[in-house]
Design an enzyme around this catalytic site. Structure first.
Site, PDB file in Angstrom:
ATOM      1  N   HIS A  80       8.379   5.925   4.347  1.00 53.44           N
ATOM      2  CA  HIS A  80       8.147   6.392   5.662  1.00 53.44           C
ATOM      3  C   HIS A  80       8.724   5.412   6.743  1.00 53.44           C
ATOM      4  CE1 HIS A  80       4.524   3.744   6.368  1.00 53.44           C
ATOM      5  NE2 HIS A  80       4.580   3.854   7.633  1.00 53.44           N
TER       6      HIS A  80
ATOM      7  N   ASP B 155     -31.411   9.802  11.103  1.00 55.34           N
ATOM      8  CA  ASP B 155     -30.786   9.469   9.923  1.00 55.34           C
ATOM      9  C   ASP B 155     -29.880   8.271   9.880  1.00 55.34           C
ATOM     10  OD1 ASP B 155     -29.106  10.310  12.151  1.00 55.34           O
ATOM     11  OD2 ASP B 155     -28.271  11.787  11.304  1.00 55.34           O
TER      12      ASP B 155
ATOM     13  N   GLU C 104      13.787   3.900  10.019  1.00 57.39           N
ATOM     14  CA  GLU C 104      13.799   3.372  11.289  1.00 57.39           C
ATOM     15  C   GLU C 104      13.772   1.906  11.156  1.00 57.39           C
ATOM     16  OE1 GLU C 104      13.511   5.212  13.671  1.00 57.39           O
ATOM     17  OE2 GLU C 104      12.584   3.947  15.351  1.00 57.39           O
ATOM     18  N   ASP C 105      13.354   1.241  10.184  1.00 60.71           N
ATOM     19  CA  ASP C 105      13.170  -0.287  10.232  1.00 60.71           C
ATOM     20  C   ASP C 105      14.249  -1.062   9.385  1.00 60.71           C
ATOM     21  OD1 ASP C 105      11.210   0.004  12.138  1.00 60.71           O
ATOM     22  OD2 ASP C 105       9.685  -0.043  10.585  1.00 60.71           O
TER      23      ASP C 105
ATOM     24  N   HIS D  13       2.605  -2.752   3.557  1.00 63.97           N
ATOM     25  CA  HIS D  13       2.250  -1.837   4.516  1.00 63.97           C
ATOM     26  C   HIS D  13       2.683  -0.297   3.686  1.00 63.97           C
ATOM     27  CE1 HIS D  13       1.782   0.861   7.993  1.00 63.97           C
ATOM     28  NE2 HIS D  13       3.268   1.133   8.023  1.00 63.97           N
TER      29      HIS D  13
ATOM     30  N   ASP E 154      -0.830   6.167   7.318  1.00 62.36           N
ATOM     31  CA  ASP E 154      -0.098   5.014   7.949  1.00 62.36           C
ATOM     32  C   ASP E 154      -0.896   4.370   8.999  1.00 62.36           C
ATOM     33  OD1 ASP E 154       2.344   3.535   9.042  1.00 62.36           O
ATOM     34  OD2 ASP E 154       2.060   5.099  10.594  1.00 62.36           O
TER      35      ASP E 154
HETATM   36 MN    MN Z   1       4.187   2.492   9.170  1.00 67.67          MN
END
Ligand code: MN
Length: 498
Positions: free
Chosen positions: A76, A265, A80-81, A52, A144
Site C-alpha cells: 500500500h 457493565d 507513494e514512498d 508497517h 494501516d
Molecule cells: Mn501506511
C-alpha cells in the site's frame, strides 16, 4: 513504543480463509516486492519500514480478508514512498490489486486546508465512501491506521493530535459502520489517550482499581456459572471475564456525572455457546443462578443492532451481590462483532463447504432481519466471486454515492460534484475567479476539454488566464451546477450593465 518485529509467516498464520498454495504464493510475492522496494527505509519509530506493511497485512488477515487484499496491504505504501511505480505494481500483480493500492494512496493524499477542521473531517468522511467504490480499500486503510496509531508515540505532538482526531472522528465511526467493533474500540482507545490524556488516565486508573477489587467475584462467578452450565448439558465453548473499553466507559461516565458507581457493565462475563437455542437456555440458567436486575435484559439476537450486532446482554447480582454484566452469544456472532462484514465473508465460505451446515442453515444462521441492506448485498456479491470476477468487482461498488462524485484539487482538497459535472463546475466550486478565468483543464495529468465529464476520484487541474477574463456563454450548455450557471450569468449581467 516499538512493536514486536513480525514476519510474513505471522501474516500467513493468521489467514482466516483456507491457506491454499495459490494464496500463499501471491502473498509471498507481494511481500518480496514490498520488502525490496522499502529496503533501507525506516519509520519514525526506528523500525524497518517493512514492519508497517507487515502489520497492515496482519490486521487485514485478522479481519478475514483474502490474499488479494492482503497483498494490496503489503504494497500500500510502495507507489507513494518508493521508486516502484503503480504501473509496475499493476504489471506484476494485475489491475485489481493495483486499483486497491491506488485507492489507498489517494485517500492518503487528502490534506487539511487552513483551519477548517470540520470541513476537512467531513470531506475525509465523504471521500472514504467515494473511494470505497471498493470496500476493500477502506479495510486496508483501517488496518494501516491501526498500526499508525499503535506507533504514534514516535511522532511530534501536533501530528499526534491531528492523526488522533482523524481517527476518532472518521476512522472509528467507519469501523463501527462496518460492524468491526473490536477495531473501533481499539482505535477509539488509542486516540483517546492522545486527545484527552487526563481523562484517559483517570478512567484507566479507575478501571484498574475496580477490576482489582472485583476480580475475586468475577473469577468466582465464571467458575460457578461454568459448572452449572456444564451440569445442565450446555456445551460452553468459552467463558471469560472482561472489562469495558476505556473510551466507551468514559462516554458512559459522562452521562452519569462521572460517577463510576452508576456503571453496571464496567466488568462482565462473556459466554460463547454453539447455537442460538443454547444462548436462550444459558440465559435461563444464568438467571436461575444469579438474580437479574430488572429491565436490563437486552435481546440483540431477535432484535440485532442496526450494524448487525447480535448478542444477549443481562445484568445480574453475582457473588456477594456484586453487579456484573453477562453477554451470551454464538462463536459466529462473536467473530462478527469483532470482524464485521469480513466475518460474514468467512462464514459464507465455510458454509459453502459444509454439507451439514447447508441443511441446518435456516435454523443455525439466523441472519438478522435488520441487517444493513448493503451488508447483505456484499454477502450476495461475495457468492459470485468464483463465477465471474468482473461482476463481483462491479458489485462491490457502493451505490450510496451514485449521484455524487468527488474530485481532488492538485493540493488534495476534495470537491464534491453532481454526476456528469465538468471542469467548469469544478473551477467555480473552488473559487468564482478560477471559474471566470478558466482556459483549460487536466484530469489526472491529461488535457481534457472543458465539457469533459469528471470521474470519481480524479485530480483536476484548472488552467487560468492571468488577465481578467469573462466566461464563455457556451459553457451554459454543459455546466451541471447551479453555482456555475449563476456565476456565468452574473458575469454577463455585469458586462451588459457597463
Ligand atoms: Mn501506511
Amino acid at each position: 513504543m516499538i512493536k514486536k518485529e513480525i514476519t510474513i509467516e505471522d501474516v500467513l498464520k493468521n489467514l482466516k480463509v483456507a491457506r491454499t498454495s495459490h494464496r500463499e504464493t501471491l502473498i509471498r510475492n507481494a511481500y518480496a516486492v514490498a520488502k525490496e522496494a522499502h529496503h533501507g527505509q525506516k519509520r519514525k519509530s526506528g523500525e524497518e519500514y517493512i514492519q508497517h506493511a507487515l502489520y497492515t497485512a496482519l490486521n487485514i488477515a485478522k479481519m478475514g480478508m483474502r490474499s488479494k487484499t492482503i497483498s494490496a496491504g503489503l504494497l500500500h505504501d510502495v507507489p507513494e514512498d518508493t521508486s516502484v511505480t503503480l504501473e509496475e505494481v499493476e504489471e506484476k500483480f494485475g489491475s485489481e490489486i493495483a486499483f486497491m493500492v491506488n485507492g489507498v494512496t489517494k485517500l492518503g493524499k487528502i490534506r487539511l486546508r487552513g483551519t477548517k477542521e470540520e470541513l476537512y473531517l467531513e470531506n475525509l468522511r465523504k471521500m472514504f465512501f467515494a473511494m470505497a467504490s471498493d470496500i476493500r480499500v477502506v479495510i486496508i486503510k483501517l488496518a494501516d491506521r491501526m498500526h499508525n496509531m499503535e506507533t504514534l508515540s514516535a511522532l511530534p505532538p501536533d501530528k499526534q493530535k491531528r492523526i488522533s482526531l482523524e481517527t476518532m472522528e472518521v476512522f472509528a465511526p467507519i469501523a463501527n459502520r462496518l460492524g468491526i467493533g473490536e477495531i473501533k474500540g481499539k482505535l477509539e482507545d488509542l486516540a483517546f489517550k492522545y486527545l484527552d490524556c487526563e481523562n484517559f488516565e483517570l478512567v484507566t486508573n479507575l478501571q484498574k482499581e475496580e477490576y482489582k477489587q472485583s476480580k475475586q467475584y468475577l473469577d468466582k462467578a465464571v467458575l460457578e456459572l461454568k459448572q452449572q452450565l456444564l451440569k445442565e448439558g450446555i456445551k460452553v465453548e468459552k467463558i471469560f471475564g472482561r472489562t469495558k473499553h476505556p473510551y466507551r466507559l468514559f462516554q458512559k461516565m459522562k452521562k452519569h456525572d462521572m460517577n463510576i458507581d452508576k456503571i453496571y457493565d464496567l466488568i462482565g462475563i462473556r459466554i460463547i455457546v454453539p447455537d442460538v437455542s443454547s444462548c436462550y437456555e444459558t440465559l435461563g440458567i444464568v438467571h436461575n443462578k444469579y438474580r437479574p436486575l430488572v429491565g436490563r435484559i437486552k435481546d440483540y439476537i431477535s432484535l440485532p443492532k442496526p450494524n448487525g450486532y447480535q448478542s444477549i446482554h443481562t445484568t445480574i447480582f453475582g457473588p456477594e451481590g456484586k453487579i456484573l454484566e453477562v453477554q451470551i452469544r454464538t462463536g459466529q456472532m462473536d467473530d462478527e462483532a469483532e470482524f464485521g462484514i469480513a466475518a460474514h465473508w468467512v462464514y459464507s465460505e465455510k458454509e459453502k463447504k459444509s454439507f451439514k451446515n447447508f441443511f441446518f442453515r435456516k435454523k443455525e444462521q439466523t441472519i438478522p432481519e435488520k441487517e444493513l441492506a448493503w451488508v447483505k448485498q456484499l454477502r450476495e456479491w461475495q457468492n459470485e466471486i468464483g463465477k465471474d470476477n468482473s461482476e463481483f468487482m462491479e458489485g462491490l461498488k457502493i451505490e450510496f454515492f451514485k449521484n455524487h462524485i468527488f474530485a481532488f484539487t492538485p493540493m488534495g482538497e476534495v470537491i464534491e460534484l453532481p454526476e456528469d459535472a465538468t471542469p467548469i463546475d469544478f473551477a467555480y466550486k473552488v473559487h468564482s475567479e478560477i471559474g471566470n478565468r478558466a482556459t483549460g483543464a487536466k484530469a489526472d495529468g491529461k488535457m481534457v476539454t472543458l465539457d469533459y465529464k469528471i470521474r470519481n476520484g480524479q485530480v483536476i487541474d484548472i488552467m487560468t488566464s492571468r488577465d481578467p477574463k469573462r466566461p464563455s456563454r457556451d459553457w451554459l450548455r454543459f455546466v451541471r451546477t447551479s453555482l456555475a450557471k449563476s456565476n456565468i450569468e452574473r458575469a454577463f449581467r455585469k458586462e451588459s450593465n457597463k
